[in-house]
Design a protein around this motif. Structure first.
Motif, mmCIF file in Angstrom:
data_model
loop_
_atom_site.group_PDB
_atom_site.id
_atom_site.type_symbol
_atom_site.label_atom_id
_atom_site.label_comp_id
_atom_site.label_asym_id
_atom_site.label_seq_id
_atom_site.Cartn_x
_atom_site.Cartn_y
_atom_site.Cartn_z
ATOM 1 N N ALA A 383 -31.452 14.856 16.042
ATOM 2 C CA ALA A 383 -31.093 13.760 16.949
ATOM 3 C C ALA A 383 -32.277 12.805 17.123
ATOM 4 O O ALA A 383 -32.118 11.583 17.075
ATOM 5 N N ALA A 384 -33.477 13.361 17.297
ATOM 6 C CA ALA A 384 -34.654 12.498 17.493
ATOM 7 C C ALA A 384 -34.893 11.617 16.270
ATOM 8 O O ALA A 384 -35.186 10.424 16.387
ATOM 9 N N VAL A 441 -25.269 16.016 21.772
ATOM 10 C CA VAL A 441 -25.134 15.084 20.654
ATOM 11 C C VAL A 441 -24.098 14.004 20.999
ATOM 12 O O VAL A 441 -24.325 12.809 20.766
ATOM 13 N N LEU A 442 -22.995 14.415 21.573
ATOM 14 C CA LEU A 442 -21.972 13.425 21.936
ATOM 15 C C LEU A 442 -22.523 12.404 22.933
ATOM 16 O O LEU A 442 -22.224 11.214 22.858
ATOM 17 N N ARG A 443 -23.359 12.881 23.854
ATOM 18 C CA ARG A 443 -23.972 11.956 24.823
ATOM 19 C C ARG A 443 -24.881 10.959 24.084
ATOM 20 O O ARG A 443 -24.822 9.747 24.328
ATOM 21 N N ILE A 444 -25.677 11.471 23.172
ATOM 22 C CA ILE A 444 -26.596 10.583 22.436
ATOM 23 C C ILE A 444 -25.813 9.622 21.537
ATOM 24 O O ILE A 444 -26.126 8.431 21.450
ATOM 25 N N VAL A 445 -24.758 10.161 20.912
ATOM 26 C CA VAL A 445 -23.925 9.293 20.066
ATOM 27 C C VAL A 445 -23.275 8.189 20.909
ATOM 28 O O VAL A 445 -23.221 7.028 20.496
ATOM 29 N N ALA A 446 -22.803 8.550 22.097
ATOM 30 C CA ALA A 446 -22.194 7.526 22.962
ATOM 31 C C ALA A 446 -23.193 6.400 23.223
ATOM 32 O O ALA A 446 -22.837 5.214 23.196
ATOM 33 N N LEU A 447 -24.444 6.756 23.434
ATOM 34 C CA LEU A 447 -25.474 5.719 23.647
ATOM 35 C C LEU A 447 -25.646 4.854 22.394
ATOM 36 O O LEU A 447 -25.693 3.631 22.471
ATOM 37 N N LEU A 448 -25.724 5.530 21.245
ATOM 38 C CA LEU A 448 -26.023 4.798 20.009
ATOM 39 C C LEU A 448 -24.868 3.910 19.542
ATOM 40 O O LEU A 448 -25.085 2.975 18.776
#
Ligand SMILES: [Zn+2]
Length: 502
Positions: A383-384, A441-448
């Motif tokens: 993710a990073a 991951v879903l949270r990070i994907v939502a941001l991206l």
């Protein structure tokens, strides 16, 4: 706070909004949204170009005044952009008094500076283009290279802009600002045109009166193209609010199609120099959307409206396809088959599937409460890396690479779930760890994906139990591993992107 000023070309009001316009506007919107997400102060401008002979003639054919006609047409663009979730901060119409004032002030300044003079112009003119052509530019010696229609012989008293005087200053500017025009192939195209020698250009007309009056000679109006370019200055307060103007200029990003390079990469920087302001700092040139190998344009029968596509596929899938499949700078093929295959591969089978399987297993193994992520998950490193790669790509105006990186993280996470098979295990710490990490991951994907698919980003955020909107978070801090709190309700819901057959 860094500032990011982005513009689309203003669209010719007589055209109906088509997917080619949507391509430019969605890209500008996604870049604007990215910059808001990283905390920049953003000003995003689009609008309509409403003067010129073509509009005057069309209005006459309708039995209307040009003003009455453009008042009917301009809202079609504003509403097309509202339908596509475009977040422009201003919508400029060149018929507005603020614009007439800015044009008169700007061109008046060039006149005072001695770079405008009167002469007779004889030339070959394409009415649909609103542009004179040199004989060399014509197809078969007689046809407009864009429209393939016969050009007209026109002769009139004109004011000329002394473009020839800016040949060397433009070359110097290009050499000291190697990144001002991207991609490099387009920079080289503009530069070699300049090196080929610049002739003075006619910038006024007496044959029509639908335009901005020349302040020192009221028989003339400014030729529509030169008035249009100045919209970029009008909207940020040129001549009206110096402090505001200086905050946004010259650090602008003009996003333009490759057919208008000469206007934006030769005439426009020269006009800025002549008026005593800096040329625009960034011009990003994009390619064409090709349909069956032809440029999509208003004059041809191959146009598709954005509304037809969004009614069929939804707003976010259309935005995603435009951003993901046609890299900024290249031509790209546009087809319904292309949207469907991208939709199924990336949205239904990857993103939609990840959300749905995680929510389902959280329901069956964790009583519907999302666990916290595993701080030592292998996905944390992935993710990073993806966040850094996506940020670099968006920062370089390469949405397709930003999204490609993001989807790599989604695929890795689906693969990690397939290996761990939490749906086959007994509830417990191992199941919690993998599901919590997938939720993270879903949270990070939502941001991206905020810049590309803002509604989908909000919906994922809500379903995994988070408050507010990912668009209100601040990257990069918000995307670091461990932000998902755990202990919140996860909603299964209907599939975000049901698979499509066609
Ligand atoms: Zn033409």
């Amino acid at each position: 706070m860094p500032r990011f000023y982005i513009t689309t070309p203003i669209y010719y009001v007589k055209d109906a909004p088509h997917v080619g316009h949507a391509y430019t506007t969605v890209n500008a919107d996604a870049l604007a949204r990215w910059h808001r997400l990283i905390g920049d102060q953003v000003f995003f401008l689009t609008g309509t170009d409403e003067h010129g002979q073509k509009v005057a003639r069309a209005a006459e054919a309708q039995g209307l005044t040009p003003a009455g006609w453009t008042d009917q047409l301009a809202p079609r663009f504003a509403s097309a952009w509202a339908d596509l979730d475009i977040s422009n901060d201003d919508f400029i119409r060149t018929t507005e008094p603020r614009h007439h004032e800015a044009v008169q002030r700007f061109l008046g300044r060039i006149y005072e500076n001695g770079h405008i003079y009167e002469d007779v112009y004889r030339g070959l003119y394409c009415v649909p283009c609103e542009q004179y052509y040199a004989e060399d530019d014509l197809v078969d010696g007689a046809l407009c290279p864009i429209h393939r229609l016969p050009v007209e012989h026109l002769e009139e008293e004109n004011y000329f802009f002394r473009l020839s005087a800016f040949e060397q200053p433009l070359i110097d500017w290009y050499e000291s600002n190697p990144g001002a025009v991207v991609p490099e192939s387009k920079r080289n195209e503009a530069l070699s045109f300049i090196r080929g020698g610049l002739r003075d250009i006619s910038i006024t007309r007496t044959s029509i009166d639908w335009g901005v009056r020349v302040p020192w000679d009221e028989k003339h109006v400014f030729y529509v193209w030169y008035d249009a370019l100045i919209n970029y200055l009008t909207a940020i307060g040129y001549g009206r609010d110096d402090q505001r103007f200086e905050q946004w200029w010259p650090a602008v990003h003009h996003l333009i199609g490759k057919e208008i390079i000469r206007f934006h990469c030769v005439w426009w920087p020269a006009m800025c120099m002549a008026a005593g302001i800096d040329p625009p700092a960034h011009v990003q040139v994009h390619g064409w959307l090709l349909l069956g190998g032809e440029k999509m344009s208003n004059s041809s029968v191959n146009q598709i409206t954005p509304g037809e596509l969004t009614a069929d596929f939804g707003v976010d899938p259309v935005r995603y396809h435009l951003l993901r499949d046609i890299p900024l700078g290249s031509d790209g093929d546009f087809s319904a088959e292309g949207i469907v295959s991208r939709y199924n591969a990336d949205l239904a089978n990857n993103l939609g599937n990840l959300l749905s399987r995680v929510a389902t297993v959280v329901g069956s193994k964790c009583g519907g409460t999302g666990p916290a992520p595993d701080p030592d998950s292998r996905l944390a490193g992935e993710a990073a890396a993806v966040v850094a790669e996506a940020a670099a790509a968006w920062g370089n105006a390469q949405p397709h690479l930003g999204l490609e990186a993001t989807w790599r993280l989604i695929r890795e996470t689906n693969a990690a779930l397939e290996t761990a098979e939490p749906w086959k295990s007994e509830p417990g710490p191992e199941v919690d760890a993998i599901l919590g990490s997938a939720l993270e991951v879903l949270r990070i994907v939502a941001l991206l994906i905020v810049p590309a698919m803002p509604t989908t980003a909000d919906e994922i955020w809500r379903r995994i139990g988070l408050d507010g909107s990912p668009g209100d978070e601040a990257l990069p801090a918000a995307a670091s591993w461990g932000g998902y709190p755990g202990g919140v309700d996860v909603e299964k819901g209907a599939p975000l992107f049901p698979r499509r057959k066609s």
